[in-house]
Design a protein around this motif. Structure first.
Motif, PDB file in Angstrom:
ATOM      1  N   ARG A 136      -1.592  -1.855  -7.631  1.00 13.71           N
ATOM      2  CA  ARG A 136      -1.026  -2.899  -6.777  1.00 13.71           C
ATOM      3  C   ARG A 136      -0.270  -3.937  -7.600  1.00 13.71           C
ATOM      4  O   ARG A 136       0.760  -4.464  -7.153  1.00 13.71           O
ATOM      5  CB  ARG A 136      -2.135  -3.548  -5.945  1.00 13.71           C
ATOM      6  N   GLU A 137      -0.734  -4.217  -8.787  1.00 14.22           N
ATOM      7  CA  GLU A 137      -0.012  -5.148  -9.656  1.00 14.22           C
ATOM      8  C   GLU A 137       1.336  -4.554 -10.065  1.00 14.22           C
ATOM      9  O   GLU A 137       2.351  -5.254 -10.105  1.00 14.22           O
ATOM     10  CB  GLU A 137      -0.854  -5.475 -10.886  1.00 14.22           C
ATOM     11  N   ARG A 138       1.329  -3.246 -10.375  1.00 19.52           N
ATOM     12  CA  ARG A 138       2.591  -2.566 -10.690  1.00 19.52           C
ATOM     13  C   ARG A 138       3.526  -2.628  -9.492  1.00 19.52           C
ATOM     14  O   ARG A 138       4.732  -2.881  -9.631  1.00 19.52           O
ATOM     15  CB  ARG A 138       2.313  -1.110 -11.076  1.00 19.52           C
ATOM     16  N   ARG A 168       8.789   2.866  -4.376  1.00 17.47           N
ATOM     17  CA  ARG A 168       7.649   3.795  -4.292  1.00 17.47           C
ATOM     18  C   ARG A 168       7.814   4.951  -5.278  1.00 17.47           C
ATOM     19  O   ARG A 168       6.852   5.370  -5.930  1.00 17.47           O
ATOM     20  CB  ARG A 168       7.528   4.333  -2.863  1.00 17.47           C
ATOM     21  N   THR A 169       9.027   5.449  -5.414  1.00 14.36           N
ATOM     22  CA  THR A 169       9.288   6.508  -6.383  1.00 14.36           C
ATOM     23  C   THR A 169       9.134   5.994  -7.808  1.00 14.36           C
ATOM     24  O   THR A 169       8.534   6.653  -8.657  1.00 14.36           O
ATOM     25  CB  THR A 169      10.701   7.082  -6.159  1.00 14.36           C
ATOM     26  N   LEU A 170       9.670   4.810  -8.084  1.00 16.02           N
ATOM     27  CA  LEU A 170       9.595   4.247  -9.440  1.00 16.02           C
ATOM     28  C   LEU A 170       8.153   3.936  -9.847  1.00 16.02           C
ATOM     29  O   LEU A 170       7.825   3.965 -11.036  1.00 16.02           O
ATOM     30  CB  LEU A 170      10.431   2.976  -9.530  1.00 16.02           C
ATOM     31  N   ASP A 219       0.825  -1.212   0.000  1.00 19.11           N
ATOM     32  CA  ASP A 219       0.000   0.000   0.000  1.00 19.11           C
ATOM     33  C   ASP A 219       0.861   1.265   0.000  1.00 19.11           C
ATOM     34  O   ASP A 219       0.457   2.282  -0.571  1.00 19.11           O
ATOM     35  CB  ASP A 219      -0.947  -0.003   1.195  1.00 19.11           C
ATOM     36  N   ASN A 220       2.025   1.227   0.644  1.00 21.75           N
ATOM     37  CA  ASN A 220       2.948   2.359   0.584  1.00 21.75           C
ATOM     38  C   ASN A 220       3.314   2.700  -0.859  1.00 21.75           C
ATOM     39  O   ASN A 220       3.432   3.865  -1.220  1.00 21.75           O
ATOM     40  CB  ASN A 220       4.218   2.054   1.380  1.00 21.75           C
ATOM     41  N   ILE A 221       3.481   1.656  -1.662  1.00 22.83           N
ATOM     42  CA  ILE A 221       3.902   1.858  -3.055  1.00 22.83           C
ATOM     43  C   ILE A 221       2.725   2.251  -3.942  1.00 22.83           C
ATOM     44  O   ILE A 221       2.847   3.113  -4.820  1.00 22.83           O
ATOM     45  CB  ILE A 221       4.574   0.583  -3.585  1.00 22.83           C
ATOM     46  N   ALA A 222       1.574   1.641  -3.705  1.00 18.38           N
ATOM     47  CA  ALA A 222       0.427   1.841  -4.595  1.00 18.38           C
ATOM     48  C   ALA A 222      -0.298   3.153  -4.360  1.00 18.38           C
ATOM     49  O   ALA A 222      -0.976   3.657  -5.270  1.00 18.38           O
ATOM     50  CB  ALA A 222      -0.553   0.683  -4.441  1.00 18.38           C
ATOM     51  N   ILE A 223      -0.168   3.747  -3.180  1.00 20.76           N
ATOM     52  CA  ILE A 223      -0.997   4.902  -2.855  1.00 20.76           C
ATOM     53  C   ILE A 223      -0.717   6.103  -3.765  1.00 20.76           C
ATOM     54  O   ILE A 223      -1.638   6.828  -4.150  1.00 20.76           O
ATOM     55  CB  ILE A 223      -0.837   5.289  -1.356  1.00 20.76           C
ATOM     56  N   GLY A 224       0.534   6.309  -4.145  1.00 24.24           N
ATOM     57  CA  GLY A 224       0.860   7.441  -5.008  1.00 24.24           C
ATOM     58  C   GLY A 224       0.178   7.362  -6.368  1.00 24.24           C
ATOM     59  O   GLY A 224      -0.535   8.299  -6.776  1.00 24.24           O
ATOM     60  N   PRO A 225       0.373   6.260  -7.106  1.00 28.36           N
ATOM     61  CA  PRO A 225      -0.313   6.135  -8.395  1.00 28.36           C
ATOM     62  C   PRO A 225      -1.841   6.214  -8.278  1.00 28.36           C
ATOM     63  O   PRO A 225      -2.509   6.767  -9.151  1.00 28.36           O
ATOM     64  CB  PRO A 225       0.145   4.757  -8.887  1.00 28.36           C
TER      65      PRO A 225
END
Length: 247
Positions: free
Chosen positions: A116-118, A151-153, A98-104
């Motif tokens: 989330r798949e990304r 998360r940035t990528l 969720d940390n990674i997906a929240i930005g997109p």
């Protein structure tokens, strides 16, 4: 035109001048490393590019657009230029996924299942696919920093700024983070990084920039800056680095 162009950049905090007329061009797919003593302006320079600090003079251009001064769309800028910090800045109450997906999801309007798949795909890339449902405090420092990079990528930026991303890590965890940056460089990601890891800077950089008291004192390919620096202050700085066993 250069992808990132700094023209006469000035930044002060009260009476203290931090950046003094910085001119610098970063080409697409180039890796530019900022070196210099603590307090030389490396982190401030990166923060100015990402609009985390307002500038007091000069201009910042990203991909031909002026992104400094009043009226700039900061969200648009940060979609194009991502940043990774010394501290990981992960949300402690969210899983890694969720940390990674929240930005997109929030900033790009990506469907949650797609985001989330990304995120899962990127975690696999950095060998953290089995940590997707962990929370940040269940990870090592090196793992947290790799998540911060992912998360940035996940925002699919055209360039990434990395600010001393190994300085908060134990020495044995540094290599796993630097390996990710090596892979990004090999893939052609445009990057600017501030680092004290001189071996790494010499290996991965296309251009090395030496800052001294807010001035761009010297720049050139790593073999020139590290092997035959022009400026006496650059030579002195690198001599101290060699004596400390860091180059």
């Amino acid at each position: 035109m250069s992808f990132i162009e700094l023209v006469g950049l000035h930044k002060s905090y009260g009476d203290h001048t931090v950046l003094q007329g910085i001119d610098l061009q970063v080409e697409q797919h180039q890796v530019v490393t900022l070196i210099g003593a603590s307090g030389s302006g490396k982190s401030t320079l990166l923060r100015c590019i990402n609009a985390l600090e307002p500038i007091d003079g000069g201009e910042i251009h990203i991909d031909g657009d002026v992104v400094s001064g009043p009226g700039v769309n900061v969200d648009s800028l940060r979609r194009r230029v991502g940043m990774v910090f010394q501290s990981f800045n992960l949300f402690p109450h969210m899983t890694v996924l969720d940390n990674i997906a929240i930005g997109p999801i929030k900033l790009q309007g990506i469907r949650p299942d797609v985001a989330r798949e990304r995120a899962r795909s990127l975690l696999e890339r950095v060998n953290l696919g089995n940590r997707a449902d962990y929370y940040p405090d269940q990870l090592s420092g090196g793992q947290q920093q790799r998540v911060a990079i992912v998360r940035t990528l996940a925002m699919e930026p055209k360039a990434v700024l990395l600010d001393e991303i190994t300085s908060a890590l134990d020495p044995e965890l540094v290599a796993e983070v630097l390996n990710i940056v090596r892979e990004l460089a090999a893939d052609g990601m445009t990057m600017m990084l501030a680092t004290h890891e001189m071996h790494f800077a010499r290996e991965v950089s296309d251009l090395v920039v030496f800052l001294e008291q807010g001035r761009l004192l010297e720049k050139g390919p790593p073999e020139q800056v590290f092997g035959d620096p022009i400026e006496p202050r650059t030579r002195e700085f690198l001599r101290q680095i060699v004596e400390a066993g860091r180059l």
